[in-house]
Design an enzyme around this catalytic site. Structure first.
Site: not given
Ligand code: KIV
Length: 284
Positions: A47-48, A86, A116, A118, A185
């Site tokens: 989600d980055s 994510d 994924k 969090e 992280e």
């Molecule tokens: O969103 C993302 O790119 C991440 C990574 C930095 C692990 O969660």
């Protein structure tokens, strides 16, 4: 012969054999092709995408539709690497059934191999429900950007006994809930090493030291697309942004000087054919 696709069994075997696992983020097809060709084991559509390519200040505004759109694009570029989508902020936190349905969309509508999400604590129960629905889950502990404000900002986590203990307990609970991989992280290197040795599932670090079972970096950080802010845990392996800027400056210069396009970039027809073509055109 196509390369053997990486699966969960391969990743667990790699941990068992002490072979470090590589993970890099991607948000589009050409980057996915490039990562696959480079031999990256797992690709994360993080989600980055929000702050790295969509121009948001953080990951919070990112939607399910945006994540699915980018995950589909990455799917089209991958043959070998395991693809992880994510889950964006508020796609799993509010409600268990909604979490399962949204996780399922990543596999059903975007071709992800796993998702994924969090957090530990109340999120452990979400992980369990998603795994029970047959969806492979990656956990994410330590600095979890979706709750950065609650954690006191983007800062190293697990630096005191109580918070290190919480991270360890959460990691064990996520593993028991069925998570097959854990992203860790921004924690002290010794904690990264300790978690990797205590857990059976692979621990993929980002700012968690070299003792983890693998490492993840954001693609744009790794290749240096932007020269600005660089967190301590990022290593820029090249300065792609500077090379790209130079290329665009040269292009502008050549267009302005009429040096581009050159004959080799130009389509032509024999002069007689052109004259006939002109004759056939209406006069002004
Ligand atoms: O969103 C993302 O790119 C991440 C990574 C930095 C692990 O969660």
């Amino acid at each position: 012969m196509p390369a053997k696709k990486i699966d969960i069994v391969t990743l667990h075997k790699m941990k068992g054999e002490g072979k470090p696992i590589t993970m890099v983020t991607a948000y589009d097809t050409p980057t996915a092709r490039l990562l696959d060709a480079a031999g990256v084991d797992t690709v994360l559509v993080g989600d980055s995408v929000g702050n790295v390519v969509l121009g948001y200040p953080d990951t919070l505004p990112v939607t399910m539709e945006q994540m699915l759109h980018h995950t589909r694009a990455v799917r089209r570029g991958l043959e070998r690497a395991l693809l992880i989508g994510d889950m964006p902020f508020m796609s799993y936190q509010a409600d268990r059934a909604e979490a399962v349905r949204n996780a399922g969309r990543f596999l059903k509508e975007a071709g992800a191999d796993a998702i994924k999400l969090e957090g530990g604590g109340p999120m452990v129960e979400r992980v369990e429900a998603i795994v029970q629905a047959g969806i492979p889950v990656v956990g994410h502990l330590g600095l979890t950007p979706q709750s950065a404000t609650l954690l006191g900002g983007y800062r190293v986590q697990g630096t005191d006994a109580a918070s290190a203990r919480r991270i360890l307990d959460d990691a064990l609970a996520l593993q028991a809930a069925g998570a097959f991989l854990l992203v860790l992280e921004c924690v002290p290197a010794r904690l990264g090493e300790l978690l990797s040795s205590r857990l059976d599932i692979p621990v993929i670090g980002i700012g968690a030291g070299s003792g983890c079972d693998g490492q993840v970096l954001v693609f744009h950080d790794l290749v240096g697309i932007e020269a600005g802010f660089k967190p301590k845990f990022v290593k820029r392996y090249t300065q792609a942004g500077a090379a790209m800027k130079l290329a665009v400056e040269q292009y502008c210069q050549e267009v302005r000087a009429r040096a581009f396009p050159a004959p080799e970039h130009t389509f032509s027809i024999p002069e007689e054919e052109f004259q006939q073509l002109v004759k056939a055109l209406p006069r002004e």
